[in-house]
Design a protein around this motif. Structure first.
Motif, mmCIF file in Angstrom:
data_model
loop_
_atom_site.group_PDB
_atom_site.id
_atom_site.type_symbol
_atom_site.label_atom_id
_atom_site.label_comp_id
_atom_site.label_asym_id
_atom_site.label_seq_id
_atom_site.Cartn_x
_atom_site.Cartn_y
_atom_site.Cartn_z
ATOM 1 N N ALA A 251 -0.945 -8.952 -3.098
ATOM 2 C CA ALA A 251 -2.235 -8.890 -3.790
ATOM 3 C C ALA A 251 -3.096 -7.776 -3.225
ATOM 4 O O ALA A 251 -3.729 -7.010 -3.973
ATOM 5 C CB ALA A 251 -2.954 -10.226 -3.680
ATOM 6 N N LEU A 252 -3.117 -7.652 -1.889
ATOM 7 C CA LEU A 252 -3.906 -6.586 -1.269
ATOM 8 C C LEU A 252 -3.354 -5.216 -1.628
ATOM 9 O O LEU A 252 -4.118 -4.253 -1.818
ATOM 10 C CB LEU A 252 -3.932 -6.777 0.250
ATOM 11 C CG LEU A 252 -4.898 -5.876 1.030
ATOM 12 C CD1 LEU A 252 -6.335 -6.093 0.566
ATOM 13 C CD2 LEU A 252 -4.777 -6.135 2.520
ATOM 14 N N ALA A 253 -2.049 -5.109 -1.758
ATOM 15 C CA ALA A 253 -1.440 -3.828 -2.150
ATOM 16 C C ALA A 253 -1.867 -3.439 -3.564
ATOM 17 O O ALA A 253 -2.060 -2.251 -3.861
ATOM 18 C CB ALA A 253 0.080 -3.922 -2.058
ATOM 19 N N LEU A 254 -2.033 -4.420 -4.448
ATOM 20 C CA LEU A 254 -2.523 -4.117 -5.794
ATOM 21 C C LEU A 254 -3.967 -3.627 -5.746
ATOM 22 O O LEU A 254 -4.361 -2.742 -6.511
ATOM 23 C CB LEU A 254 -2.409 -5.339 -6.696
ATOM 24 C CG LEU A 254 -0.992 -5.721 -7.137
ATOM 25 C CD1 LEU A 254 -1.036 -6.971 -8.012
ATOM 26 C CD2 LEU A 254 -0.314 -4.579 -7.877
ATOM 27 N N TYR A 255 -4.758 -4.209 -4.850
ATOM 28 C CA TYR A 255 -6.129 -3.715 -4.674
ATOM 29 C C TYR A 255 -6.101 -2.249 -4.238
ATOM 30 O O TYR A 255 -6.804 -1.403 -4.812
ATOM 31 C CB TYR A 255 -6.895 -4.546 -3.643
ATOM 32 C CG TYR A 255 -8.212 -3.914 -3.269
ATOM 33 C CD1 TYR A 255 -9.357 -4.176 -4.003
ATOM 34 C CD2 TYR A 255 -8.299 -3.006 -2.209
ATOM 35 C CE1 TYR A 255 -10.560 -3.559 -3.693
ATOM 36 C CE2 TYR A 255 -9.503 -2.382 -1.893
ATOM 37 C CZ TYR A 255 -10.624 -2.654 -2.632
ATOM 38 O OH TYR A 255 -11.808 -2.029 -2.331
ATOM 39 N N ASP A 256 -5.304 -1.957 -3.220
ATOM 40 C CA ASP A 256 -5.278 -0.598 -2.672
ATOM 41 C C ASP A 256 -4.692 0.418 -3.644
ATOM 42 O O ASP A 256 -5.032 1.603 -3.577
ATOM 43 C CB ASP A 256 -4.461 -0.569 -1.368
ATOM 44 C CG ASP A 256 -5.178 -1.233 -0.212
ATOM 45 O OD1 ASP A 256 -6.424 -1.237 -0.208
ATOM 46 O OD2 ASP A 256 -4.493 -1.751 0.687
ATOM 47 N N GLY A 257 -3.824 -0.041 -4.537
ATOM 48 C CA GLY A 257 -3.158 0.876 -5.454
ATOM 49 C C GLY A 257 -3.789 0.915 -6.828
ATOM 50 O O GLY A 257 -4.827 1.569 -7.036
ATOM 51 N N PRO A 258 -3.206 0.208 -7.795
ATOM 52 C CA PRO A 258 -3.653 0.370 -9.180
ATOM 53 C C PRO A 258 -5.063 -0.144 -9.463
ATOM 54 O O PRO A 258 -5.728 0.373 -10.361
ATOM 55 C CB PRO A 258 -2.615 -0.424 -9.987
ATOM 56 C CG PRO A 258 -1.963 -1.343 -9.012
ATOM 57 C CD PRO A 258 -1.980 -0.630 -7.702
ATOM 58 N N MET A 259 -5.557 -1.136 -8.720
ATOM 59 C CA MET A 259 -6.911 -1.604 -9.014
ATOM 60 C C MET A 259 -7.951 -0.555 -8.648
ATOM 61 O O MET A 259 -8.845 -0.247 -9.440
ATOM 62 C CB MET A 259 -7.188 -2.930 -8.301
ATOM 63 C CG MET A 259 -6.421 -4.103 -8.888
ATOM 64 S SD MET A 259 -6.831 -5.704 -8.128
ATOM 65 C CE MET A 259 -8.526 -5.921 -8.679
ATOM 66 N N ARG A 260 -7.829 0.024 -7.476
ATOM 67 C CA ARG A 260 -8.764 1.081 -7.085
ATOM 68 C C ARG A 260 -8.635 2.289 -8.004
ATOM 69 O O ARG A 260 -9.620 2.964 -8.307
ATOM 70 C CB ARG A 260 -8.530 1.500 -5.637
ATOM 71 C CG ARG A 260 -8.982 0.457 -4.631
ATOM 72 C CD ARG A 260 -8.755 0.916 -3.197
ATOM 73 N NE ARG A 260 -9.631 2.033 -2.834
ATOM 74 C CZ ARG A 260 -9.195 3.251 -2.508
ATOM 75 N NH1 ARG A 260 -7.896 3.537 -2.513
ATOM 76 N NH2 ARG A 260 -10.049 4.201 -2.177
ATOM 77 N N ALA A 261 -7.423 2.556 -8.443
ATOM 78 C CA ALA A 261 -7.190 3.741 -9.273
ATOM 79 C C ALA A 261 -7.732 3.589 -10.684
ATOM 80 O O ALA A 261 -8.040 4.596 -11.340
ATOM 81 C CB ALA A 261 -5.693 4.046 -9.327
ATOM 82 N N THR A 262 -7.845 2.349 -11.179
ATOM 83 C CA THR A 262 -8.203 2.158 -12.581
ATOM 84 C C THR A 262 -9.580 1.536 -12.793
ATOM 85 O O THR A 262 -10.027 1.430 -13.937
ATOM 86 C CB THR A 262 -7.154 1.276 -13.299
ATOM 87 O OG1 THR A 262 -7.056 0.009 -12.627
ATOM 88 C CG2 THR A 262 -5.793 1.954 -13.296
ATOM 89 N N GLN A 263 -10.257 1.114 -11.714
ATOM 90 C CA GLN A 263 -11.602 0.574 -11.912
ATOM 91 C C GLN A 263 -12.552 1.700 -12.301
ATOM 92 O O GLN A 263 -12.370 2.852 -11.926
ATOM 93 C CB GLN A 263 -12.097 -0.158 -10.674
ATOM 94 C CG GLN A 263 -12.333 0.703 -9.461
ATOM 95 C CD GLN A 263 -12.740 -0.130 -8.250
ATOM 96 O OE1 GLN A 263 -12.946 -1.322 -8.315
ATOM 97 N NE2 GLN A 263 -12.845 0.531 -7.107
ATOM 98 N N ARG A 264 -13.566 1.349 -13.077
ATOM 99 C CA ARG A 264 -14.537 2.323 -13.561
ATOM 100 C C ARG A 264 -15.918 1.979 -13.010
ATOM 101 O O ARG A 264 -16.178 0.824 -12.652
ATOM 102 C CB ARG A 264 -14.558 2.341 -15.097
ATOM 103 C CG ARG A 264 -13.239 2.807 -15.704
ATOM 104 C CD ARG A 264 -13.311 2.809 -17.231
ATOM 105 N NE ARG A 264 -13.464 1.463 -17.764
ATOM 106 C CZ ARG A 264 -14.387 1.098 -18.655
ATOM 107 N NH1 ARG A 264 -15.270 1.982 -19.085
ATOM 108 N NH2 ARG A 264 -14.445 -0.138 -19.106
ATOM 109 N N PRO A 265 -16.822 2.933 -12.949
ATOM 110 C CA PRO A 265 -18.167 2.670 -12.412
ATOM 111 C C PRO A 265 -19.048 1.929 -13.410
ATOM 112 O O PRO A 265 -20.088 2.411 -13.858
ATOM 113 C CB PRO A 265 -18.693 4.083 -12.114
ATOM 114 C CG PRO A 265 -18.008 4.954 -13.126
ATOM 115 C CD PRO A 265 -16.632 4.366 -13.281
ATOM 116 N N VAL A 266 -18.622 0.741 -13.762
ATOM 117 C CA VAL A 266 -19.334 -0.144 -14.689
ATOM 118 C C VAL A 266 -19.265 -1.546 -14.094
ATOM 119 O O VAL A 266 -18.237 -1.939 -13.521
ATOM 120 C CB VAL A 266 -18.680 -0.126 -16.092
ATOM 121 C CG1 VAL A 266 -19.392 -1.072 -17.030
ATOM 122 C CG2 VAL A 266 -18.669 1.298 -16.661
#
Length: 440
Positions: A251-266
């Motif tokens: 789960a933490l690896a998903l945070y560090d990878g695709p979640m951080r990469a795809t979140q938007r400033p909203v």
């Protein structure tokens, strides 16, 4: 007169503007594609095209972000003097309410409007998302249910309306029908966010994390492309499945990878990573300095006035990054909102402020105080909106607070309640184990 693909007359439209307009509406409905950019193309092609301005205002308003709401308000004023028909005037009236924070008033307008215009997909989605942050997803189910019999299955947009109905079913607890309809909608509209999202919710709520991961993996090429504007939320659901299986590192690896990469400033995009970190933090996972990045991202996206749901998550980041003064400023703004006459005043007063105060108590180790603040608001928690899965962050925190406070009866009750629906959940079994270990 020029019509959209659903057959509605479009005041002020031109032949050059109607195609990008239909593309913009489709992008808005699917949450796939650059809807604001396509609405801008339409606006430039036909400056007197009212729905081009109002369509972009819808995209910005339902984001529930203070900065985007300001931009939406300006778009509404650009549209106001333009020529409009009855349908378009209803959009103007609803948006006029919504940009002032009057969500219930806006939905009341749209609800009656959709009785006359059941093919208006912009209104369907605007009402669905707005009801979602009033905690009223059963209305999403019912509103689409009354329209679906009037649609033909080969009509453009049918898959989107079916997907709205399915999500309303899921939030109402009708999981088998929600899954069946979502799978059907996914076949009709394979790029749509909604059916992927709803099936993941069904599998979360019915305790099927392996099935959830399988569903995600099989369809990942369809929901993880750059055109998907909310893929971070699908990654968040992936991470929740790993949590349920006790795979905290994954789960933490998903945070560090695709979640951080795809979140938007909203605001609503940022809630995903914040909620995941908070869960992992309570499980004892080493978060390192990740909270610092989160609190920086939240700057300007939750103001104590726009949306309780966003304020709760922004407060989590502020607390965990050690910014106690920022939390106090947020609470001051929330108290100011609670004291004025806006629609959300009561919600801030009775639910929003106690939750943030409860989170603050939890953060500083005042476990018993956290329980006293969070336990009573469980009955009204639905009012903050979001899904059951999203709101669970509050009950999760309450359960952990009861464990740490040594309140055996409360902790056992909450743990058993959680296990009743998801008996294989690793965090839920952990709650029960710790509750049973409490002496007294």
């Amino acid at each position: 007169m020029i019509r959209d693909v659903q057959g509605h007359h479009l005041s002020g439209a031109t032949e050059a503007a109607v195609t990008p307009y239909d593309q913009a509406v489709r992008a808005f409905n699917l949450v796939h594609g650059n809807a604001p950019g396509l609405f801008d193309t339409t606006r430039h092609a036909a400056p007197d095209f009212a729905m081009a301005h109002l369509g972009k205002a819808w995209v910005f308003t339902v984001a529930n972000d203070p900065g985007l709401r300001t931009q939406a308000r300006a778009l509404v004023e650009i549209a106001r003097p333009l020529r409009m028909n009855e349908r378009e005037q209803a959009h103007l009236a609803a948006l006029t309410q919504l940009v002032q924070g009057a969500r219930a008033a806006a939905v009341a307008i749209l609800d009656r409007h959709l009785m006359h215009y059941p093919f208006d997909l912009v209104a369907h989605q605007g009402a669905a998302l707005t009801d979602g942050f009033l905690g009223r997803f059963h209305w999403v189910r019912d509103r689409s249910a009354r329209a679906l019999p009037l649609w033909s299955k080969d009509q453009p947009g049918y898959g989107s309306l079916l997907a709205f109905h399915a999500f309303g079913l899921e939030e109402a607890g009708d999981y088998p029908r929600a899954e069946d309809e979502s799978r059907a909608a996914a076949e009709i509209e394979p790029l749509s966010f909604w059916p992927h999202h709803t099936v993941s919710h069904v599998m979360e709520m019915t305790g099927r994390p392996e099935d959830g991961l399988g569903w995600m993996a099989a369809r990942e090429p369809l929901w993880s492309t750059p055109g998907h504007m909310n893929q971070v939320h699908i990654w968040w659901h992936n991470a929740l499945f790993h949590l349920e299986l006790g795979q905290y590192d994954a789960a933490l690896a998903l945070y560090d990878g695709p979640m951080r990469a795809t979140q938007r400033p909203v605001a609503l995009s940022l809630t995903n990573a914040t909620a995941l970190l908070w869960r992992l933090d309570t499980l004892g996972v080493d978060i390192g300095d990740r909270w610092r990045e989160q609190v920086e991202l939240w700057q300007g996206h939750a103001d104590g006035r726009c949306l309780v749901f966003a304020d709760i998550h922004a407060a989590m980041a502020e607390l965990r990054s050690g910014q106690a003064s920022a939390v106090e400023r947020r609470l001051a703004a929330m108290r100011e909102t609670a004291a004025n006459g806006v629609e959300a005043a009561g919600l801030y007063r009775t639910v929003g402020i106690p939750i943030v105060e409860g989170l603050a108590a939890f953060h500083r180790g005042a476990w018993a105080a956290a329980v006293e603040l969070l336990l009573p608001i469980r009955f009204d928690l639905w009012q903050i909106g979001g899904s059951y899965a999203q709101r669970d962050i509050v009950n999760w925190t309450l359960t952990e607070a009861a464990v740490r406070a040594g309140q055996r009866n409360v902790a056992l009750s909450l743990a058993h309640e959680r296990l009743a629906t998801r008996p294989r959940s690793a965090p839920n079994r952990r709650f029960l184990c710790h509750a049973e270990a409490i002496v007294g």
